[in-house]
Design a protein around this motif. Structure first.
Motif, short mmCIF file in Angstrom:
data_model
loop_
_atom_site.label_atom_id
_atom_site.label_comp_id
_atom_site.label_asym_id
_atom_site.label_seq_id
_atom_site.Cartn_x
_atom_site.Cartn_y
_atom_site.Cartn_z
N GLY A 1 -61.37 40.59 -131.17
CA GLY A 1 -61.95 39.35 -130.63
C GLY A 1 -63.07 39.57 -129.61
N LYS A 2 -63.50 40.81 -129.42
CA LYS A 2 -64.57 41.09 -128.46
C LYS A 2 -65.94 40.82 -129.08
CE LYS A 2 -62.18 44.70 -125.85
NZ LYS A 2 -62.21 46.11 -125.48
N GLU A 3 -66.87 40.39 -128.21
CA GLU A 3 -68.24 40.16 -128.68
C GLU A 3 -68.91 41.50 -128.97
OE1 GLU A 3 -72.34 38.68 -126.77
OE2 GLU A 3 -70.75 37.17 -126.73
N VAL A 4 -69.62 41.55 -130.08
CA VAL A 4 -70.37 42.75 -130.45
C VAL A 4 -71.84 42.44 -130.20
CG1 VAL A 4 -71.02 44.27 -132.36
CG2 VAL A 4 -68.67 43.43 -132.17
N GLN A 5 -72.53 43.39 -129.57
CA GLN A 5 -73.94 43.19 -129.26
C GLN A 5 -74.80 44.13 -130.08
OE1 GLN A 5 -74.27 43.40 -124.97
NE2 GLN A 5 -73.49 41.33 -124.83
N LEU A 6 -76.02 43.68 -130.34
CA LEU A 6 -77.01 44.49 -131.03
C LEU A 6 -78.07 44.87 -130.00
CD1 LEU A 6 -77.86 45.60 -133.82
CD2 LEU A 6 -79.25 43.55 -134.09
#
Length: 150
Positions: A48-53
């Motif tokens: 459920g963690k946000e993934v960043q680019l």
């Protein structure tokens, strides 16, 4: 895709013959032109963690994109002999495809690379048992290895 289980084809990669010229271009590439840009890329289905680019761009126009899911190299744009940018990495265009396909494309592999037979190893007289995720073997660190951390 390198795995028969994939239903989504990754992007194509530049032919091997182009690699010597590419290596010369990368050695001459300038440091990043500006601070890295960071943008949301999705939410990890597992935790459920946000993934960043994260995008790094050089003054020479090269551009590297890395996501925070498995420290995965997503894209590397480099100029060809005519100055046209071309993506030279094999990969997917979205987080969902990286999560659903266990091909280890572009990611950090670990805790180990390859398979540990019978999912165990010995140090002295001590036996250490690992989770089996490839038949009876432990492959690339188990079901939740470095490639799936955010």
């Amino acid at each position: 895709c390198i795995s028969a289980r994939c239903s989504v084809a990754p992007r194509t990669v530049r032919p091997r013959a182009a690699l010597p010229a590419l290596c010369a271009q990368l050695r001459m590439a300038a440091p990043p032109a500006a601070a890295p840009s960071v943008e949301p890329w999705g939410v990890c289905q597992r935790d459920g963690k946000e993934v960043q680019l994260i995008t790094l761009t050089s003054d020479a126009g090269s551009q590297l994109k890395v996501c925070t899911y498995g420290a995965t190299l997503v894209s590397l744009l480099v100029p060809d002999a005519l100055g046209r940018l071309d993506d030279i990495l094999l990969g997917f265009d979205n987080l969902k495809d990286y999560e659903e396909h266990t091909t280890y494309i572009g990611c950090a592999v670990g805790r180990v690379c390859s398979r540990i037979a019978n999912s165990e190893f010995h140090i002295g007289s001590e036996v250490y048992r690992l989770p089996a995720n490839n038949g009876i073997a432990c492959h690339h660190g188990g079901a939740v290895a470095f490639n799936s951390y955010t």
